[in-house]
Design a protein around this motif. Structure first.
Motif, PDB file in Angstrom:
ATOM      1  N   LEU A 152      -8.175  10.065  -5.099  1.00 45.12           N
ATOM      2  CA  LEU A 152      -7.819   9.594  -3.689  1.00 45.12           C
ATOM      3  C   LEU A 152      -6.536  10.415  -3.389  1.00 45.12           C
ATOM      4  N   GLU A 153      -5.817  10.690  -4.237  1.00 43.42           N
ATOM      5  CA  GLU A 153      -4.459  11.787  -3.892  1.00 43.42           C
ATOM      6  C   GLU A 153      -4.483  12.520  -2.575  1.00 43.42           C
ATOM      7  N   THR A 154      -5.304  13.494  -2.714  1.00 40.00           N
ATOM      8  CA  THR A 154      -5.685  14.482  -1.446  1.00 40.00           C
ATOM      9  C   THR A 154      -5.463  13.931  -0.184  1.00 40.00           C
ATOM     10  N   VAL A 155      -6.568  12.738  -0.055  1.00 42.29           N
ATOM     11  CA  VAL A 155      -6.739  11.993   1.263  1.00 42.29           C
ATOM     12  C   VAL A 155      -5.473  11.421   1.577  1.00 42.29           C
ATOM     13  N   SER A 156      -4.968  10.644   0.872  1.00 41.77           N
ATOM     14  CA  SER A 156      -3.533   9.825   0.931  1.00 41.77           C
ATOM     15  C   SER A 156      -2.495  10.747   1.255  1.00 41.77           C
ATOM     16  N   ILE A 157      -2.495  11.858   0.492  1.00 39.35           N
ATOM     17  CA  ILE A 157      -1.141  12.719   1.035  1.00 39.35           C
ATOM     18  C   ILE A 157      -1.365  13.225   2.374  1.00 39.35           C
ATOM     19  N   LYS A 158      -2.529  13.568   3.084  1.00 41.13           N
ATOM     20  CA  LYS A 158      -2.839  13.807   4.200  1.00 41.13           C
ATOM     21  C   LYS A 158      -2.216  12.735   5.211  1.00 41.13           C
ATOM     22  N   MET A 159      -2.491  11.617   4.946  1.00 41.53           N
ATOM     23  CA  MET A 159      -2.060  10.527   5.604  1.00 41.53           C
ATOM     24  C   MET A 159      -0.612  10.301   5.469  1.00 41.53           C
ATOM     25  N   CYS A 160      -0.049  10.440   4.287  1.00 41.99           N
ATOM     26  CA  CYS A 160       1.441  10.000   4.035  1.00 41.99           C
ATOM     27  C   CYS A 160       1.962  11.273   3.148  1.00 41.99           C
ATOM     28  N   PRO A 161       2.496  12.345   3.663  1.00 45.02           N
ATOM     29  CA  PRO A 161       2.855  13.542   3.007  1.00 45.02           C
ATOM     30  C   PRO A 161       4.067  13.147   2.065  1.00 45.02           C
ATOM     31  N   ASP A 162       4.704  12.089   2.292  1.00 47.54           N
ATOM     32  CA  ASP A 162       5.953  11.665   1.372  1.00 47.54           C
ATOM     33  C   ASP A 162       5.454  11.501   0.044  1.00 47.54           C
ATOM     34  N   ILE A 163       4.271  11.232  -0.406  1.00 44.91           N
ATOM     35  CA  ILE A 163       3.335  11.073  -1.758  1.00 44.91           C
ATOM     36  C   ILE A 163       3.910  12.398  -2.463  1.00 44.91           C
ATOM     37  N   LEU A 207       8.658   4.944 -13.657  1.00 46.32           N
ATOM     38  CA  LEU A 207       9.528   4.718 -12.593  1.00 46.32           C
ATOM     39  C   LEU A 207       8.492   4.782 -11.381  1.00 46.32           C
ATOM     40  N   LEU A 208       8.368   3.848 -10.529  1.00 44.71           N
ATOM     41  CA  LEU A 208       7.548   3.524  -9.419  1.00 44.71           C
ATOM     42  C   LEU A 208       8.310   3.812  -8.096  1.00 44.71           C
ATOM     43  N   VAL A 209       7.961   4.668  -7.347  1.00 40.87           N
ATOM     44  CA  VAL A 209       8.532   4.964  -5.934  1.00 40.87           C
ATOM     45  C   VAL A 209       7.432   4.750  -4.906  1.00 40.87           C
ATOM     46  N   LYS A 210       7.834   4.046  -3.955  1.00 39.85           N
ATOM     47  CA  LYS A 210       6.865   3.604  -2.895  1.00 39.85           C
ATOM     48  C   LYS A 210       7.630   4.175  -1.584  1.00 39.85           C
ATOM     49  N   PRO A 211       6.836   5.061  -0.952  1.00 37.70           N
ATOM     50  CA  PRO A 211       7.208   5.619   0.464  1.00 37.70           C
ATOM     51  C   PRO A 211       7.420   4.530   1.372  1.00 37.70           C
ATOM     52  N   ASP A 212       8.258   4.641   2.322  1.00 36.10           N
ATOM     53  CA  ASP A 212       8.394   3.770   3.336  1.00 36.10           C
ATOM     54  C   ASP A 212       7.086   3.760   4.281  1.00 36.10           C
ATOM     55  N   TYR A 213       6.079   3.371   3.996  1.00 34.79           N
ATOM     56  CA  TYR A 213       4.774   3.543   4.680  1.00 34.79           C
ATOM     57  C   TYR A 213       3.757   2.799   3.891  1.00 34.79           C
ATOM     58  N   GLN A 214       2.712   2.149   4.679  1.00 32.02           N
ATOM     59  CA  GLN A 214       1.662   1.426   4.255  1.00 32.02           C
ATOM     60  C   GLN A 214       0.426   1.936   4.276  1.00 32.02           C
ATOM     61  N   LEU A 215      -0.361   2.163   3.343  1.00 30.69           N
ATOM     62  CA  LEU A 215      -1.896   2.608   3.342  1.00 30.69           C
ATOM     63  C   LEU A 215      -3.037   1.391   3.448  1.00 30.69           C
ATOM     64  N   SER A 216      -3.964   1.507   4.187  1.00 27.76           N
ATOM     65  CA  SER A 216      -5.125   0.592   4.170  1.00 27.76           C
ATOM     66  C   SER A 216      -6.297   1.221   3.119  1.00 27.76           C
ATOM     67  N   THR A 217      -6.534   0.504   2.039  1.00 21.45           N
ATOM     68  CA  THR A 217      -7.412   0.937   1.063  1.00 21.45           C
ATOM     69  C   THR A 217      -8.718   1.577   1.761  1.00 21.45           C
ATOM     70  N   GLY A 218      -9.267   0.754   2.690  1.00 22.75           N
ATOM     71  CA  GLY A 218     -10.286   0.921   3.409  1.00 22.75           C
ATOM     72  C   GLY A 218     -10.421   2.410   4.206  1.00 22.75           C
ATOM     73  N   ALA A 219      -9.180   2.457   4.723  1.00 24.45           N
ATOM     74  CA  ALA A 219      -9.068   3.601   5.650  1.00 24.45           C
ATOM     75  C   ALA A 219      -9.172   4.794   4.705  1.00 24.45           C
ATOM     76  N   VAL A 220      -8.438   4.945   3.485  1.00 23.19           N
ATOM     77  CA  VAL A 220      -8.403   5.911   2.523  1.00 23.19           C
ATOM     78  C   VAL A 220      -9.892   6.217   2.276  1.00 23.19           C
ATOM     79  N   TYR A 221     -10.613   5.252   1.763  1.00 28.80           N
ATOM     80  CA  TYR A 221     -11.999   5.394   1.077  1.00 28.80           C
ATOM     81  C   TYR A 221     -12.841   5.951   2.093  1.00 28.80           C
TER      82      TYR A 221
END
Ligand code: C5P
Length: 285
Positions: free
Chosen positions: A219-230, A168-182
């Motif tokens: 990358l999860e920890t970084v992305s969760i900071k930007m989008c806590p919904d994850i 099951l795939l769930v996408k939060p209502d948010y977009q992340l830039s790959t470059g910004a996460v890295y």
């Protein structure tokens, strides 16, 4: 020569993602298990006209030279001095800015299609090499299936077909830039990095418990900071019976792996009212 062609462009998830460090060229050295999934765009190519033109059912993607599909077409048209124009129609089903390689898979499909439409005679490896100029995930999207990816993501070893994963795939209502996460990623802050060797051993034994234990994403920890919904979605998927939940790529899409299609479907029934973008998916080989 054919005039028109329709090609499927499946999304990609990362079942593991280990980020080893930053390289001199600015990219990060990776070790990742990439898997194509049943969620896919449809690309229709038609030769004709004077220029490369893009149309899509989605208003969320650019219909100009910013689109990776346009870049891919232009690259091949210049390389092979093709004068005739091309119409590209993208039926967009893959969420955008989601960590699912949606732009890369469209570019890959366009390259595969042009190779066929114009009888360019390029082999898979040649297409993959050219595709790397468009994006790090394009070579895998051309190869397909499931693979261990190293380097920027282009040094690929195919794995034998294994379990069909029901997810099951769930996408939060948010977009992340790959470059910004890295850019935010710090290797020393990772506490549980994937063991790809152990994942592959479990995969080859069709051991779903073993392989899900080794699904990790640096990358999860970084992305969760930007989008806590994850994190919230991960917890919900676990509570709904997922054997494992994990963010894909640089996020913010989250996948839950379930023991069966029925269990995934039951979880989907319960979560689909809470998020706009939820998909029942399986691995695609
Ligand atoms: O290759 P692609 O254009 O898809 O990558 C987008 C961004 O993601 C890059 O500009 C880079 O910042 C980051 N990236 C990275 N290491 C990789 C892949 C992507 O740092 N192996």
């Amino acid at each position: 020569m054919k005039k028109q062609l329709e090609i499927e462009a499946p999304a990609k998830i990362n079942l593991t993602l280990k980020v080893l460090g930053k390289r001199a060229d600015g990219y990060h050295e990776l070790e990742s298990i990439m898997q194509q999934i049943s969620l896919r765009d449809k690309i229709i190519l038609e030769r004709g006209g004077q220029a490369i033109k893009i149309k899509s059912n989605s208003h969320m993607i650019p219909e100009d030279e910013e689109n990776l599909a346009y870049k891919a077409a232009q690259l091949l048209y210049t390389k092979f001095s093709i004068k005739e124009g091309l119409r590209i129609y993208i039926e967009k089903n893959i969420p955008i800015g989601a960590g699912l390689a949606g732009g890369s898979t469209d570019a890959a499909a366009v390259m595969i299609g042009i190779n066929d439409l114009h009888n360019l005679g390029l082999g898979k490896n040649e297409l993959m090499e050219i595709g790397l100029n468009i994006g790090s995930d394009v070579p895998f999207c051309i190869m397909g299936g499931i693979a261990l990816a190293k380097g920027r993501g282009e040094v690929l070893t195919a794995l034998n077909k294994g379990l069909q994963l029901e997810m099951l795939l769930v996408k939060p209502d948010y977009q992340l830039s790959t470059g910004a996460v890295y850019r935010e990623f710090k290797r020393e802050r990772v506490n549980q990095s994937p063991d790809n060797k152990a994942f592959i051993e479990a995969w080859l034994k069709y051991d779903i418990i073993g392989l899900t234990q080794h699904m990790q994403n640096d990358l999860e920890t970084v992305s969760i900071k930007m989008c806590p919904d994850i994190k919230i979605i991960k917890n919900k998927l676990n509570a709904l019976g997922a054997i494992k939940s994990l963010m894909s790529g640089s996020g913010p899409s989250v996948i839950g792996v379930f023991a069966s299609y029925e269990e995934a479907r039951e979880a989907w029934e319960r979560i689909k009212g809470q998020y706009k973008e939820t998909y029942l998916i399986s691995s695609y080989n």
